[in-house]
Write a protein that holds these residues in place. Structure first.
Motif, mmCIF file in Angstrom:
data_model
loop_
_atom_site.group_PDB
_atom_site.id
_atom_site.type_symbol
_atom_site.label_atom_id
_atom_site.label_comp_id
_atom_site.label_asym_id
_atom_site.label_seq_id
_atom_site.Cartn_x
_atom_site.Cartn_y
_atom_site.Cartn_z
ATOM 1 N N LEU A 55 5.703 107.586 -9.203
ATOM 2 C CA LEU A 55 5.946 108.548 -8.123
ATOM 3 C C LEU A 55 4.739 108.676 -7.204
ATOM 4 O O LEU A 55 4.879 108.805 -5.989
ATOM 5 C CB LEU A 55 6.307 109.919 -8.719
ATOM 6 N N ARG A 114 5.297 108.270 -3.246
ATOM 7 C CA ARG A 114 5.514 109.587 -2.638
ATOM 8 C C ARG A 114 5.494 109.520 -1.107
ATOM 9 O O ARG A 114 6.369 110.051 -0.435
ATOM 10 C CB ARG A 114 4.471 110.589 -3.143
ATOM 11 N N ASN A 128 8.711 110.198 1.618
ATOM 12 C CA ASN A 128 8.676 111.298 2.582
ATOM 13 C C ASN A 128 8.764 110.837 4.034
ATOM 14 O O ASN A 128 8.679 111.651 4.950
ATOM 15 C CB ASN A 128 7.402 112.137 2.375
#
Length: 520
Positions: free
Chosen positions: A132, A136, A140
């Motif tokens: 993750l 990340r 996003n």
């Protein structure tokens, strides 16, 4: 005192030496001048052709990437609309995987970096949670992206085209991404590789870091090319042409174009020595053909030099002046009052005619398409300039063979050449005395119809279209063409050509095998 042998130089020797020297200078000067002119024209036309093709290929590459992003956007919309239903996710990634866009893998990842759907299933990614922290920032992202090339976990060089999954309020639901391997048989590779050349021209593609994304030598894909002026120029966003010595020391004629959507560059180039090889061979043939007339002239001069007086002196001065326009009338005007002088005059006129004939052959070769024997772009420019200067009404018909790439793919390039030659024969067979027919390159042709209004031009184009459709060029299928027609109204000739091209585009968009026109 020591006696010295007298140097015996007769008038016969002097005139013979002068005639031989002058003829050699004339031949060498004419050959050198013709060679330099043709060399410059070949270099310029090759640079222009390479730039035009690089621009076309860059535009096609940009369109391919846009289509890929559009398909991802459509799939993302369906996934979000389904409420992120697993069955819809898997169905969409499978559908994207089997499109002709060349996706090697397609995945859907949720905001926890868990792969919810993947194709092909053999990758074993479905249900796995990735790092993750590593993903990340990309999860996003709110805008579609095309990644820089990178080495995948399986050691493949690839790019990722990604589409965010956003709900109605703009909230992140995950990420839909598709990977294209740059060394595999994908759409990007086929797009560049399938460009077929017989003259040493080749294509390569680089990314924003000068890394080779495509190259005919597959072992070079992924390597970084430094200190190449063409690559430096195209990665600045420029498009153009340049003569350059490449990274391997080969003198090249390069055309280049920028692919804005991915910040890539497309380069089409051909070695200079291959470009000029045909011209060199032609000049050697001309020189060989001139040897025997030159030897015959030498023997004749030797036999007749003893009888030379004033007429021979006048002829030698003309030869000494070298090759120039208006030379033939000067030779003919010499008063050769005896047989030997008249024969020499005839030999000089014959030699001048041969040089002029050879130069005419070189000029014709520079303005004629070698496959179809129709005029080429340089010949077209001359015809249009003449009509514009004379202010004569003319119509332009631009023709393009429909689905020509399919013909090449299915029947081979030899059959493709036969189809092109067949259309050229039809155009020549239907052309009127003052009409001009030209091949612009590939499967694109153009006809210039002097003193022809729009109605007549449409009838001529339609007759040619019907003749092409009925011509037995292929055993199992008809070959069709599309045409665009425009008439010069006394304004900008380039605008008329553009109008005809736009009409051709409408004919293609309207289903092909049809004729469209544009009224200026």
């Amino acid at each position: 005192m020591h006696s010295r042998w007298p140097v015996i130089i007769t008038l016969r020797h002097l005139i013979l030496l002068l005639a031989v020297f002058s003829a050699a200078v004339m031949l060498a000067g004419g050959m050198a001048g013709a060679y330099q002119v043709q060399r410059q024209q070949l270099t310029a036309s090759t640079l222009e052709a390479n730039e035009a093709f690089a621009t076309k290929l860059a535009r096609t590459t940009s369109d391919l990437l846009s289509r890929a992003q559009s398909n991802l956007s459509y799939a993302a919309e369906r996934i979000v609309r389904s409420g992120m239903a697993p069955a819809v996710q898997q169905a969409e990634v499978e559908r994207l995987r089997h499109l002709e866009l060349g996706f090697n893998s397609v995945t859907v990842m949720d905001m926890g970096a868990v792969v919810r759907a993947a194709a092909p299933e053999s990758l074993g990614l479905k249900g796995r949670q990735l790092d993750l922290a590593q993903w990340r920032d990309r999860l996003n992202e709110k805008e579609p992206t095309i990644s820089a090339p990178y080495v995948t976990g399986l050691g493949n060089l690839g790019i990722v085209i990604a589409q965010p999954l956003l709900d109605a309020d703009g909230g992140h639901l995950g990420r839909l991404s598709a990977t294209i391997y740059l060394r595999s048989d994908g759409a990007l590779q086929r797009l560049a590789r399938d460009q077929y050349f017989r003259d040493g021209t080749y294509v390569y593609v680089v990314d924003s870091s000068s890394r080779l994304l495509y190259h005919p030598e597959t072992d070079r894909i992924g390597s970084v090319v430094l200190h190449n002026p063409v690559i430096e120029a195209v990665l600045k966003g420029d498009s153009g042409q340049m003569r350059v010595v490449n990274s391997r020391g080969v003198d090249m004629l390069a055309g280049y174009a920028h692919v804005p959507g991915a910040d890539w560059g497309v380069v089409v180039q051909r070695p200079v020595h291959l470009t000029l090889q045909g011209l060199n061979d032609l000049m050697l043939r001309v020189l060989r053909q001139a040897v025997w007339p030159a030897l015959a002239l030498l023997v004749m001069l030797w036999l007749l030099s003893g009888w030379i007086s004033r007429p021979l002196g006048e002829l030698s001065r003309i030869v000494r002046d070298g090759y120039q326009e208006g030379m033939s009338p000067r030779i003919a005007a010499v008063n050769c009052w005896y047989l030997e002088a008249r024969r020499l005059r005839g030999a000089l006129l014959s030699g001048y005619g041969q040089v002029r004939t050879r130069m005419g052959e070189l000029h014709s070769a520079a303005h004629t398409d070698p496959l179809t024997k129709l005029g080429n772009r340089r010949g077209l420019e001359i015809v249009l300039k003449t009509l514009e200067t004379q202010r004569r009404l003319f119509a332009v018909v631009i023709l393009d063979i429909d689905f020509f790439k399919r013909i090449n793919d299915r029947y081979g390039h030899d059959m493709g050449d036969r189809v092109i030659a067949g259309l050229a024969d039809l155009m020549q067979g239907q052309a009127r005395q003052d009409d001009g027919v030209f091949r612009l390159g590939g499967e694109e042709f153009l006809a210039v119809l002097p003193q022809t209004d729009l109605a007549d031009a449409l009838r001529i184009a339609e007759r040619l279209r019907a003749a092409m459709e009925n011509a037995p060029l292929l055993d199992d299928a008809a070959v069709t063409l599309s045409a665009g027609v425009a008439v010069w109204d006394g304004g900008d000739v380039e605008a008329t050509l553009k109008a005809a091209d736009q009409a051709l585009y409408r004919a293609k968009q309207g289903g092909r095998n049809r004729v469209e026109s544009t009224a200026l």
